[in-house]
Structure formats: C-alpha cells, structure tokens
Design a protein around this motif. Structure first.
Motif, PDB file in Angstrom:
ATOM      1  N   VAL A 124       7.160  10.843  22.546  1.00 47.42           N
ATOM      2  CA  VAL A 124       7.838  11.707  23.687  1.00 47.42           C
ATOM      3  C   VAL A 124       8.593  10.675  24.308  1.00 47.42           C
ATOM      4  O   VAL A 124       9.955  11.570  24.667  1.00 47.42           O
ATOM      5  N   PHE A 125       8.380   9.272  24.899  1.00 48.00           N
ATOM      6  CA  PHE A 125       9.127   9.298  26.227  1.00 48.00           C
ATOM      7  C   PHE A 125      10.222   8.742  24.882  1.00 48.00           C
ATOM      8  O   PHE A 125      11.455   8.930  25.170  1.00 48.00           O
ATOM      9  N   ALA A 126      10.225   8.712  23.429  1.00 50.45           N
ATOM     10  CA  ALA A 126      11.754   7.877  22.746  1.00 50.45           C
ATOM     11  C   ALA A 126      12.513   8.879  23.024  1.00 50.45           C
ATOM     12  O   ALA A 126      13.658   8.948  22.812  1.00 50.45           O
ATOM     13  N   ALA A 127      12.487  10.074  22.209  1.00 54.08           N
ATOM     14  CA  ALA A 127      12.286  12.030  22.118  1.00 54.08           C
ATOM     15  C   ALA A 127      13.572  12.074  23.133  1.00 54.08           C
ATOM     16  O   ALA A 127      14.549  12.794  23.050  1.00 54.08           O
ATOM     17  N   LEU A 128      12.882  11.987  24.185  1.00 51.24           N
ATOM     18  CA  LEU A 128      13.805  12.103  25.700  1.00 51.24           C
ATOM     19  C   LEU A 128      14.944  10.555  26.303  1.00 51.24           C
ATOM     20  O   LEU A 128      16.070  11.227  26.538  1.00 51.24           O
ATOM     21  N   ILE A 129      14.030   9.621  25.772  1.00 53.60           N
ATOM     22  CA  ILE A 129      15.860   8.979  25.510  1.00 53.60           C
ATOM     23  C   ILE A 129      16.451   8.961  24.652  1.00 53.60           C
ATOM     24  O   ILE A 129      17.931   9.263  25.448  1.00 53.60           O
ATOM     25  N   ALA A 130      16.160   9.320  23.182  1.00 52.58           N
ATOM     26  CA  ALA A 130      17.096  10.210  22.706  1.00 52.58           C
ATOM     27  C   ALA A 130      18.044  11.324  23.146  1.00 52.58           C
ATOM     28  O   ALA A 130      19.350  11.542  22.964  1.00 52.58           O
ATOM     29  N   ILE A 131      17.644  12.189  23.750  1.00 51.71           N
ATOM     30  CA  ILE A 131      18.142  13.414  24.357  1.00 51.71           C
ATOM     31  C   ILE A 131      18.644  12.996  25.347  1.00 51.71           C
ATOM     32  O   ILE A 131      20.027  13.695  25.111  1.00 51.71           O
ATOM     33  N   SER A 132      19.353  12.782  25.958  1.00 47.14           N
ATOM     34  CA  SER A 132      19.597  12.339  27.019  1.00 47.14           C
ATOM     35  C   SER A 132      20.885  11.553  26.469  1.00 47.14           C
ATOM     36  O   SER A 132      22.510  11.584  27.163  1.00 47.14           O
ATOM     37  N   ARG A 133      21.184  10.538  25.284  1.00 44.68           N
ATOM     38  CA  ARG A 133      22.435  10.503  25.096  1.00 44.68           C
ATOM     39  C   ARG A 133      22.978  11.246  25.062  1.00 44.68           C
ATOM     40  O   ARG A 133      24.262  11.100  25.123  1.00 44.68           O
ATOM     41  N   VAL A 134      22.249  12.557  23.830  1.00 49.50           N
ATOM     42  CA  VAL A 134      23.594  13.255  23.669  1.00 49.50           C
ATOM     43  C   VAL A 134      23.647  13.925  24.543  1.00 49.50           C
ATOM     44  O   VAL A 134      25.033  14.365  25.440  1.00 49.50           O
ATOM     45  N   TRP A 135      23.314  14.331  25.622  1.00 53.41           N
ATOM     46  CA  TRP A 135      22.813  14.978  26.912  1.00 53.41           C
ATOM     47  C   TRP A 135      24.831  14.454  27.995  1.00 53.41           C
ATOM     48  O   TRP A 135      25.392  15.462  28.900  1.00 53.41           O
ATOM     49  N   THR A 136      23.761  13.394  28.232  1.00 53.48           N
ATOM     50  CA  THR A 136      25.106  12.775  28.489  1.00 53.48           C
ATOM     51  C   THR A 136      26.668  12.181  28.354  1.00 53.48           C
ATOM     52  O   THR A 136      27.330  11.030  29.076  1.00 53.48           O
ATOM     53  N   GLY A 137      26.438  12.702  27.258  1.00 57.14           N
ATOM     54  CA  GLY A 137      28.318  13.002  26.268  1.00 57.14           C
ATOM     55  C   GLY A 137      28.174  11.299  25.997  1.00 57.14           C
ATOM     56  O   GLY A 137      29.653  11.543  25.200  1.00 57.14           O
ATOM     57  N   VAL A 138      27.660  10.496  25.034  1.00 57.28           N
ATOM     58  CA  VAL A 138      27.249   9.313  24.943  1.00 57.28           C
ATOM     59  C   VAL A 138      27.112   9.038  22.897  1.00 57.28           C
ATOM     60  O   VAL A 138      27.609   8.439  22.400  1.00 57.28           O
ATOM     61  N   HIS A 139      26.713  10.209  22.891  1.00 56.13           N
ATOM     62  CA  HIS A 139      26.390   9.771  21.339  1.00 56.13           C
ATOM     63  C   HIS A 139      25.993  11.583  20.989  1.00 56.13           C
ATOM     64  O   HIS A 139      26.334  12.364  21.201  1.00 56.13           O
ATOM     65  N   TYR A 140      26.264  12.225  19.117  1.00 56.56           N
ATOM     66  CA  TYR A 140      26.765  12.820  18.192  1.00 56.56           C
ATOM     67  C   TYR A 140      24.483  12.982  18.006  1.00 56.56           C
ATOM     68  O   TYR A 140      24.257  12.291  17.933  1.00 56.56           O
ATOM     69  N   PRO A 141      24.154  14.149  17.924  1.00 56.59           N
ATOM     70  CA  PRO A 141      23.043  14.455  17.308  1.00 56.59           C
ATOM     71  C   PRO A 141      22.742  13.852  16.753  1.00 56.59           C
ATOM     72  O   PRO A 141      21.451  12.794  16.106  1.00 56.59           O
ATOM     73  N   ILE A 142      23.466  13.392  15.227  1.00 54.84           N
ATOM     74  CA  ILE A 142      23.519  12.737  14.095  1.00 54.84           C
ATOM     75  C   ILE A 142      23.383  11.514  13.845  1.00 54.84           C
ATOM     76  O   ILE A 142      22.669  10.725  14.035  1.00 54.84           O
ATOM     77  N   ASP A 143      23.628  11.206  15.421  1.00 53.65           N
ATOM     78  CA  ASP A 143      23.864   9.556  15.478  1.00 53.65           C
ATOM     79  C   ASP A 143      22.729   9.357  16.268  1.00 53.65           C
ATOM     80  O   ASP A 143      21.723   8.224  15.541  1.00 53.65           O
ATOM     81  N   ILE A 144      21.829   9.935  17.086  1.00 56.68           N
ATOM     82  CA  ILE A 144      20.279  10.237  17.309  1.00 56.68           C
ATOM     83  C   ILE A 144      19.527   9.983  16.326  1.00 56.68           C
ATOM     84  O   ILE A 144      18.517   9.320  15.929  1.00 56.68           O
ATOM     85  N   LEU A 145      19.351  11.077  15.430  1.00 58.23           N
ATOM     86  CA  LEU A 145      18.211  11.518  14.053  1.00 58.23           C
ATOM     87  C   LEU A 145      18.799  10.644  13.290  1.00 58.23           C
ATOM     88  O   LEU A 145      17.546  10.123  13.012  1.00 58.23           O
ATOM     89  N   ALA A 146      19.953   9.563  13.321  1.00 59.30           N
ATOM     90  CA  ALA A 146      20.042   8.001  12.007  1.00 59.30           C
ATOM     91  C   ALA A 146      19.704   7.203  13.407  1.00 59.30           C
ATOM     92  O   ALA A 146      18.560   6.372  12.115  1.00 59.30           O
ATOM     93  N   GLY A 147      19.328   7.002  14.310  1.00 57.95           N
ATOM     94  CA  GLY A 147      18.348   5.609  14.930  1.00 57.95           C
ATOM     95  C   GLY A 147      17.146   6.058  14.822  1.00 57.95           C
ATOM     96  O   GLY A 147      16.798   4.586  15.069  1.00 57.95           O
ATOM     97  N   ALA A 148      16.669   7.624  15.555  1.00 56.16           N
ATOM     98  CA  ALA A 148      15.082   7.467  14.979  1.00 56.16           C
ATOM     99  C   ALA A 148      14.823   7.334  14.081  1.00 56.16           C
ATOM    100  O   ALA A 148      13.148   6.595  13.792  1.00 56.16           O
ATOM    101  N   CYS A 149      15.161   7.671  12.785  1.00 56.70           N
ATOM    102  CA  CYS A 149      15.087   7.260  11.561  1.00 56.70           C
ATOM    103  C   CYS A 149      15.195   6.303  11.283  1.00 56.70           C
ATOM    104  O   CYS A 149      13.966   5.448  10.781  1.00 56.70           O
ATOM    105  N   LEU A 150      15.991   5.376  11.648  1.00 56.08           N
ATOM    106  CA  LEU A 150      15.947   3.791  11.324  1.00 56.08           C
ATOM    107  C   LEU A 150      14.790   3.236  11.879  1.00 56.08           C
ATOM    108  O   LEU A 150      13.975   2.524  11.628  1.00 56.08           O
ATOM    109  N   GLY A 151      14.584   3.775  13.360  1.00 55.26           N
ATOM    110  CA  GLY A 151      13.539   2.823  14.352  1.00 55.26           C
ATOM    111  C   GLY A 151      11.921   2.512  13.738  1.00 55.26           C
ATOM    112  O   GLY A 151      11.520   1.905  13.533  1.00 55.26           O
TER     113      GLY A 151
END
Length: 203
Positions: free
Chosen positions: A132-159
């Motif tokens: 859950v903590f990792a998901a909040l980090i991921a969401i925050s990167r979109v919220w703050t304007g530095v990543h697209y959602p697919i960037d986050i999904l790809a990074g999460a899957c890769l991790g």
C-alpha cells in the motif's frame, strides 16, 4: 490501438493531476510521498537487517538486489523506449522539480514495488502494508505531474516481477543461496567482534 492507449493514459493522468489544482490540502502529503517516502522504505530495509534474524537479513539483501536489477532493467527500457515527461508536452500541475529525462518506466515505482514485493513474499502481513505504501508513492508521482499512469504501472510490474525472480533464484539456486549466506555469516562474525557479547547472544 497505440494511439487509443496513449489517449487513455493522458486522460487518466489529467484526471489525477487535476486534483493537485483543486485539493491543495493533499499536495504536501503527495509531495512527501513523491520525494521522501522512498527513504522510509530504505529505513525499513535497515530495520529488518538489524533485527538480526537470518530470514530478515536474507530478505533485506534480496530487496536490494531486486532494486538494483530493476533499476538496470528500467534504464535499458528507457533507452529503447524513450518517453518524455508529462510536463514536457503538456501544461500540468508540477509540484516537485524534476529533470526532463525519460519518463517510462518509473524508477520510483520500480524501486518501491521491488522492495515491497520482497517484503510481501517473505512476510505477507507486513508486506501488505508495504505494498500500500508503494502504491501511494506511485500515485503521488502522477499527482505531482512527473509521470504518466502507464509509467507507474510499468515500473510497478517491473519491480514486482524482479522481486519474485530474485527471490526464486536466491531460494532455488544453491550457489546463489550459499553466496548470500556466506556474506551474512561474514558480516555476523564482524558484528560479533564489534558488539557486546550480551547483544550478540540475542541474534
């Protein structure tokens, strides 16, 4: 098809990033998760290491290996599939400073989920909290304007995939397991010499 996915990706980005302009009371929280929450995950690795159980120390090493492998893989993907940051091509609410480098996949999501997934594999109850903590980090990167959602999904899957592969290799490949065990034993010998005897008996 590719254009449709790209459009959907941007729409989801815009929807989430727009909260930064409306719900400003959450912006400081999101800035924290986007910039500093990763240090809590690093602190988690250190804490598990110094609990001085062999399983926790093996887990800590595996999380570091998974993160390193994830970063290396992410760099290769970014080299061959370069994508600009959202703030390069669009007007966005950018809450944290960032270089205009490769956006895909997200290194923050890769590292966060590599660590959290490693914890989950070994310690499921606590691992759920870390995920859950990792998901909040991921969401925050979109919220703050530095990543697209697919960037986050790809990074999460890769991790997560990297964490699972590293764990399986360390668990099933005898040579890898012996090397890691030897590294831990070597460290513990040094630790026993440095720490008082009373403390080393608790290991």
């Amino acid at each position: 098809m590719t254009e449709m996915i790209a459009n959907l990706d941007y729409q989801v980005f815009q929807w989430l990033n727009d909260f930064a302009g409306r719900d400003t009371f959450l912006n400081e929280v999101m800035r924290f998760f986007a910039e500093r929450a990763e240090y809590i995950m690093i602190a988690g690795i250190i804490l598990y290491w110094f609990t001085r159980t062999r399983d926790n120390r093996m887990m800590a090493i595996q999380s570091l290996i998974a993160t390193a492998v994830g970063f290396g893989t992410s760099a290769l993907i970014a080299h061959f599939f370069y994508r600009d940051r959202p703030f390069v091509d669009h007007v966005v609410y950018q809450l944290v400073p960032h270089a205009a480098n490769a956006s895909f996949p997200s290194d923050h999501a890769t590292a966060a989920f590599a660590i959290a997934m490693t914890f989950y594999i070994v310690r499921k109850r606590e691992g759920n909290v870390w995920l859950v903590f990792a998901a909040l980090i991921a969401i925050s990167r979109v919220w703050t304007g530095v990543h697209y959602p697919i960037d986050i999904l790809a990074g999460a899957c890769l991790g997560m995939v990297t964490a699972w592969v590293v764990h399986r290799v360390c668990q099933n490949w005898t040579f890898a397991n012996r090397v890691l065990q030897a590294c831990i034993e070597m460290y513990e010998r040094v630790e026993c010499k440095i720490l008082p005897k009373k403390q080393t008996r608790e290991m």
